[in-house]
Design a protein around this motif. Structure first.
Motif, mmCIF file in Angstrom:
data_model
loop_
_atom_site.group_PDB
_atom_site.id
_atom_site.type_symbol
_atom_site.label_atom_id
_atom_site.label_comp_id
_atom_site.label_asym_id
_atom_site.label_seq_id
_atom_site.Cartn_x
_atom_site.Cartn_y
_atom_site.Cartn_z
ATOM 1 N N LEU A 86 0.828 -1.200 0.000
ATOM 2 C CA LEU A 86 0.000 0.000 0.000
ATOM 3 C C LEU A 86 0.866 1.253 0.000
ATOM 4 O O LEU A 86 1.731 1.425 0.852
ATOM 5 C CB LEU A 86 -0.922 0.017 1.220
ATOM 6 N N VAL A 87 0.602 2.141 -0.953
ATOM 7 C CA VAL A 87 1.271 3.441 -1.036
ATOM 8 C C VAL A 87 0.300 4.506 -0.547
ATOM 9 O O VAL A 87 -0.821 4.615 -1.050
ATOM 10 C CB VAL A 87 1.700 3.742 -2.485
ATOM 11 N N ILE A 88 0.708 5.267 0.450
ATOM 12 C CA ILE A 88 -0.115 6.353 0.980
ATOM 13 C C ILE A 88 0.560 7.673 0.646
ATOM 14 O O ILE A 88 1.692 7.932 1.047
ATOM 15 C CB ILE A 88 -0.323 6.228 2.497
ATOM 16 N N ALA A 89 -0.151 8.486 -0.109
ATOM 17 C CA ALA A 89 0.330 9.821 -0.470
ATOM 18 C C ALA A 89 -0.444 10.851 0.342
ATOM 19 O O ALA A 89 -1.639 10.689 0.594
ATOM 20 C CB ALA A 89 0.118 10.072 -1.954
ATOM 21 N N THR A 90 0.240 11.898 0.745
ATOM 22 C CA THR A 90 -0.434 12.983 1.449
ATOM 23 C C THR A 90 0.078 14.308 0.909
ATOM 24 O O THR A 90 0.951 14.345 0.042
ATOM 25 C CB THR A 90 -0.227 12.879 2.967
ATOM 26 N N LYS A 91 -0.505 15.389 1.376
ATOM 27 C CA LYS A 91 -0.082 16.696 0.900
ATOM 28 C C LYS A 91 -0.050 17.681 2.055
ATOM 29 O O LYS A 91 -0.825 17.554 3.017
ATOM 30 C CB LYS A 91 -0.988 17.191 -0.228
ATOM 31 N N VAL A 92 0.847 18.639 1.969
ATOM 32 C CA VAL A 92 0.975 19.676 2.982
ATOM 33 C C VAL A 92 1.041 21.022 2.280
ATOM 34 O O VAL A 92 1.376 21.117 1.106
ATOM 35 C CB VAL A 92 2.219 19.464 3.867
ATOM 36 N N GLY A 93 0.732 22.057 3.024
ATOM 37 C CA GLY A 93 0.720 23.418 2.490
ATOM 38 C C GLY A 93 -0.496 24.176 2.964
ATOM 39 O O GLY A 93 -0.364 25.228 3.604
ATOM 40 N N PRO A 94 -1.715 23.674 2.696
ATOM 41 C CA PRO A 94 -2.911 24.375 3.179
ATOM 42 C C PRO A 94 -3.026 24.320 4.704
ATOM 43 O O PRO A 94 -2.675 23.317 5.338
ATOM 44 C CB PRO A 94 -4.054 23.599 2.515
ATOM 45 N N LEU A 95 -3.528 25.406 5.270
ATOM 46 C CA LEU A 95 -3.823 25.482 6.704
ATOM 47 C C LEU A 95 -5.318 25.719 6.890
ATOM 48 O O LEU A 95 -5.945 26.439 6.111
ATOM 49 C CB LEU A 95 -3.044 26.623 7.353
ATOM 50 N N LEU A 96 -5.873 25.126 7.936
ATOM 51 C CA LEU A 96 -7.285 25.312 8.226
ATOM 52 C C LEU A 96 -7.513 26.679 8.859
ATOM 53 O O LEU A 96 -6.789 27.089 9.764
ATOM 54 C CB LEU A 96 -7.781 24.218 9.169
ATOM 55 N N LEU A 129 4.820 9.385 -0.158
ATOM 56 C CA LEU A 129 4.786 10.502 -1.119
ATOM 57 C C LEU A 129 4.141 11.696 -0.445
ATOM 58 O O LEU A 129 3.039 11.583 0.098
ATOM 59 C CB LEU A 129 3.990 10.096 -2.361
ATOM 60 N N VAL A 130 4.823 12.824 -0.480
ATOM 61 C CA VAL A 130 4.291 14.066 0.082
ATOM 62 C C VAL A 130 4.303 15.129 -1.003
ATOM 63 O O VAL A 130 5.352 15.437 -1.584
ATOM 64 C CB VAL A 130 5.103 14.557 1.291
ATOM 65 N N TYR A 131 3.120 15.682 -1.281
ATOM 66 C CA TYR A 131 2.988 16.791 -2.231
ATOM 67 C C TYR A 131 3.060 18.124 -1.480
ATOM 68 O O TYR A 131 2.484 18.269 -0.394
ATOM 69 C CB TYR A 131 1.629 16.757 -2.911
ATOM 70 N N LEU A 132 3.720 19.091 -2.078
ATOM 71 C CA LEU A 132 3.552 20.476 -1.664
ATOM 72 C C LEU A 132 2.357 21.021 -2.434
ATOM 73 O O LEU A 132 2.419 21.175 -3.656
ATOM 74 C CB LEU A 132 4.799 21.299 -1.971
#
Length: 288
Positions: A86-96, A129-132
């Protein structure tokens, strides 16, 4: 852009084989960022069924949360200990923001904390995997991403991240990121009836970078027009969503689809799209 019959797998980052039809977790907590909260038990069931149907690529984010329900928590509850493939990708940059929806962008100094939030909530020592994720929902471009992407590149060197990606970028921003560290995937808005930014897709094709459209079914922002697809859907006895996903897989060998849903029925419908093979005549109609 090519239109050959799609292969079923893609080597993400050169070393992670994934099926080209994956799963997006955004709609697990709610159908929209301000919609009704969905039953967490249903979300767990959807995730487990996705794995049974062959999903080995899940796209998520820490900020996919609403009303006390968070996608990362559901993923950990449903699937941990995780399957080896299993490959888990996430993303960071947006703030709530104060309303609980993404409305601000993190600065470079905040990105480590966001990556660590994802590690903790998913129960992982390293993120595949981490996206900006850059900007809001307007057209991409117009700002430098170098300082922020450099932070993620440093975290990759530390071993907290395996591969890096960028999301909602134009060709110049993609080039800016690649000058700092390898980019394994790009996640931009793109679907059968909204093909802006094909220059980015072309660059991904040339260099073997995964192209992973968010909102592959329109996402409510630029929704699909079923009337424009009626002849093709009728020919294949398929839904517009299925044809849209089949088109995406046929459109480029580097395209990965990550349709999201909080419904078991919609999950089954989406996954069945992998069995549809569009003809040249179909593709010509959809391009009209």
């Amino acid at each position: 852009m090519t239109t050959d019959t799609p292969v079923t797998t893609f080597l993400l980052g050169g070393d992670l084989p994934v099926h080209r039809l994956g799963f997006g977790a955004m709609r697990l907590p709610t159908g929209t960022f301000r919609g009704a909260v969905r039953d967490p038990e249903t979300g767990v069931a959807v995730l487990r069924r996705a794995i049974e149907l062959g999903v080995d690529h899940i796209d998520t984010a820490w900020f996919y949360r609403w009303g006390g329900v968070a996608a990362n928590d559901l993923i950990r509850t449903a699937l941990s200990p995780y399957p080896d493939d299993l490959v888990i990708a996430t993303k960071v940059g947006p703030l709530l923001g104060d309303e609980g929806v993404p409305s601000h962008q993190a600065g470079p100094e905040q990105l480590r904390g966001l990556v660590e939030d994802n590690l903790r909530s998913l129960g992982l020592d390293r993120l595949d995997l981490v996206y900006l994720r850059v900007g809001g929902m307007g057209d991409p471009g117009g700002e430098s991403i170098a300082d922020r992407f450099a932070v993620l590149a440093a975290l990759r060197e530390e071993g907290l991240i395996r591969h890096l990606g960028v999301s909602h970028v134009d060709a110049a921003q993609l080039a800016e990121a690649r000058a700092i560290a390898p980019v394994a995937a790009v996640q931009n808005n793109f679907h059968v009836q909204d093909r802006g930014g094909e220059d980015v897709l072309k660059q991904c094709e040339e260099d073997g970078i995964a192209f992973v459209p968010f909102f592959p079914l329109g996402g409510g922002l630029r929704p699909l027009d079923p009337a424009r697809m009626a002849e093709v859907t009728a020919r294949h006895e398929a839904t517009p969503a299925q044809v849209a996903l089949a088109w995406l897989l046929a459109a480029s060998p580097v395209a990965l689809a990550i349709p999201g849903t909080g419904s078991l029925g919609h999950l089954e419908e989406n996954m069945a799209a992998a069995r549809i093979r569009l003809t040249p005549a179909d593709l010509a109609l959809l391009a009209a």
